[in-house]
Design an enzyme around this catalytic site. Structure first.
Site, short mmCIF file in Angstrom:
data_model
loop_
_atom_site.label_atom_id
_atom_site.label_comp_id
_atom_site.label_asym_id
_atom_site.label_seq_id
_atom_site.Cartn_x
_atom_site.Cartn_y
_atom_site.Cartn_z
N VAL A 263 -1.86 -2.56 9.49
CA VAL A 263 -2.38 -1.25 9.90
C VAL A 263 -3.80 -1.04 9.37
O VAL A 263 -4.56 -0.20 9.85
CB VAL A 263 -1.44 -0.11 9.38
CG1 VAL A 263 -1.94 1.26 9.79
CG2 VAL A 263 -0.02 -0.31 9.90
N ALA A 264 -4.20 -1.84 8.36
CA ALA A 264 -5.51 -1.62 7.71
C ALA A 264 -6.66 -1.88 8.68
O ALA A 264 -6.56 -2.75 9.56
CB ALA A 264 -5.63 -2.54 6.48
N GLN B 293 -1.34 7.23 1.65
CA GLN B 293 -0.91 8.24 2.62
C GLN B 293 0.01 7.66 3.68
O GLN B 293 1.07 8.19 3.95
CB GLN B 293 -2.15 8.86 3.30
CG GLN B 293 -3.05 9.63 2.35
CD GLN B 293 -2.48 11.00 2.03
OE1 GLN B 293 -1.28 11.21 1.92
NE2 GLN B 293 -3.36 11.96 1.89
N ILE B 294 -0.43 6.56 4.30
CA ILE B 294 0.42 5.98 5.35
C ILE B 294 1.65 5.33 4.73
O ILE B 294 2.77 5.49 5.23
CB ILE B 294 -0.36 4.94 6.21
CG1 ILE B 294 -1.64 5.57 6.78
CG2 ILE B 294 0.52 4.43 7.36
CD1 ILE B 294 -2.51 4.60 7.59
N ASP C 161 2.21 -1.36 -4.64
CA ASP C 161 0.78 -1.04 -4.76
C ASP C 161 0.26 -1.73 -6.01
O ASP C 161 1.02 -2.32 -6.79
CB ASP C 161 0.56 0.49 -4.81
CG ASP C 161 -0.79 0.89 -4.22
OD1 ASP C 161 -1.83 0.37 -4.68
OD2 ASP C 161 -0.82 1.75 -3.32
N HIS D 171 -9.12 -1.60 18.59
CA HIS D 171 -8.92 -0.27 18.00
C HIS D 171 -10.28 0.27 17.60
O HIS D 171 -10.62 0.40 16.43
CB HIS D 171 -8.00 -0.41 16.79
CG HIS D 171 -7.55 0.91 16.23
ND1 HIS D 171 -7.11 1.95 17.00
CD2 HIS D 171 -7.47 1.35 14.95
CE1 HIS D 171 -6.78 2.96 16.22
NE2 HIS D 171 -7.00 2.62 14.97
N GLY E 135 0.86 -1.18 0.00
CA GLY E 135 0.00 0.00 0.00
C GLY E 135 0.90 1.23 0.00
O GLY E 135 1.69 1.42 0.93
N ASN F 110 -12.22 -3.95 2.69
CA ASN F 110 -10.83 -4.20 3.09
C ASN F 110 -10.53 -5.69 3.28
O ASN F 110 -9.37 -6.10 3.14
CB ASN F 110 -10.48 -3.39 4.34
CG ASN F 110 -10.22 -1.93 3.98
OD1 ASN F 110 -10.20 -1.58 2.80
ND2 ASN F 110 -10.02 -1.09 4.98
N ARG G 128 -1.77 9.05 21.23
CA ARG G 128 -2.81 10.08 21.25
C ARG G 128 -3.14 10.47 22.69
O ARG G 128 -3.25 11.65 23.03
CB ARG G 128 -4.08 9.56 20.55
CG ARG G 128 -3.94 9.55 19.05
CD ARG G 128 -5.18 9.04 18.34
NE ARG G 128 -5.00 9.21 16.90
CZ ARG G 128 -5.54 8.43 15.97
NH1 ARG G 128 -6.31 7.42 16.32
NH2 ARG G 128 -5.32 8.67 14.70
#
Ligand code: APR
EC number: 1.1.1.37
Length: 314
Positions: free
Chosen positions: A124-125, A16-17, A37, A181, A13, A101, A157
């Site tokens: 991370v997805a 952005q990340i 990708d 999450h 992928g 996904n 965070r």
């Protein structure tokens, strides 16, 4: 391992990340990067690779990025980080991404099984806990070689908001966020300190409750601001912390989604808990003593994760 003896980092992928992961990996000299990708995004990954390689001269980075749409280039990766998948748009929950996904993860995990079965794989997805469950099943990876990135970000965070509330350095904030999450993740206030001082002695309860709420909704806050996608700097830095601990055998204890086999009363599900990450992958899972209300909160978070995972048909 790359052919030149450097470590090899496969990024699946290149959005952005993925782009930020590539940049951070080079800036931290973690190893050579392959940014993969789908063919429709060939220009994107080739462009990002070229752009980062041209930046390398500015500060003298020795690692390189290759943009590719060929899984053969991913073969031999020491670590793989998966960010292939749709991000949220305003109004969506992470669970709304499940169907689309899961299709992407089925493709990615099958290719990992074929091309890089020995890598330590970090997902991370989203929805995170269900995607890492599917990854483990489809790719057939040993349980210690697969983990999900969420706890590092959720904890980061929480630390950010605590430091902001106190006007103190973020370096001295120690905290832990457990669980799935999702909106019912569990920031463990009782186990959090600032410079060794318990957090509960520094911040009034109503302010702490607001910090917990903002942490739980941290992803949605960014989706609301960005409007076209979700967070990327924080997720990239968090996944890199896990990859770095593996590649450099740092044995850091980080919150991450790992396969539980009885710990916390959970069996056969990936769930966010403190794990030790070193050259052996997930080397240890630590168990935290929880009081009754913390146990109830964790159970609530688990039931949400279980509901999504149980709806996954593989
Ligand atoms: N194989 C590889 N890459 C794929 C595949 C696939 N089968 N399908 C889609 N992709 C790529 C897209 O082409 C895109 O470049 O995944 C990339 C995703 O990038 P972005 O849309 O920019 O999403 P990003 O913000 O990076 O988030 C990715 O991580 O945090 C989670 O919720 C987020 O699920 C989302 C994922």
């Amino acid at each position: 391992m790359a052919q030149n003896g450097k470590k090899k980092i496969g990024l699946i992928g290149g959005g952005q990340i993925g782009g930020n992961l590539a940049l951070l990996a080079v800036q931290k000299s973690l190893g050579d990067v392959v940014l993969y990708d789908i063919p429709a995004a060939e220009g994107l990954v080739k462009g990002k690779a070229l752009d980062i390689n041209q930046l390398a001269a500015v500060d003298g980075y020795d690692c390189r990025v290759k943009g590719t749409t060929d899984w053969k280039d991913v073969a031999g990766s020491d670590v793989i980080i998966i960010t292939a998948g749709m991000p949220r748009k305003p109004g969506m929950s992470r669970e709304d991404l499940l169907e689309i996904n899961l299709k992407i993860m089925t493709d990615v995990a099958g290719n990992i099984k074929q091309h890089a079965p020995n890598a330590f794989v970090i997902n991370v997805a989203n929805p995170l806990d269900a995607m890492v469950f599917a990854l483990h099943k489809i790719a057939g990876l040993p349980k210690h070689m697969v983990a999900g990135m969420a706890g590092v970000l959720d904890t980061s965070r929480f630390k950010c908001f605590v430091a902001e509330a106190l006007g103190s350095s973020i370096r001295d904030v120690e905290a832990l966020v457990l669980g799935g999450h999702g909106d019912d993740m569990v920031p463990l206030v009782r186990h959090s300190t600032v410079g060794g001082v318990p957090l509960t002695e520094l911040i009034a309860k109503d302010k702490l409750d607001a910090i917990i709420k903002r942490t739980r909704e941290g992803g949605a806050e960014l989706v609301g601001l960005y409007k076209t996608g979700s967070a990327y700097f924080g997720p990239a830095a968090s996944a890199i912390a896990m990859a770095e601990s593996f590649l450099q055998d740092r044995k850091r204890v980080l919150p991450a989604a790992a396969l539980l086999e009885g710990q916390y009363g959970i069996n056969g599900y990936f769930f966010g808990v403190p794990v030790q990450i070193g050259a052996g992958g997930v080397e240890k899972i630590h168990t935290v003593e929880l009081n009754d209300s913390e146990k109830a909160e964790l159970e609530k978070s688990f039931q949400s994760v279980k509901k999504t995972v149980d709806s996954v048909k593989l």
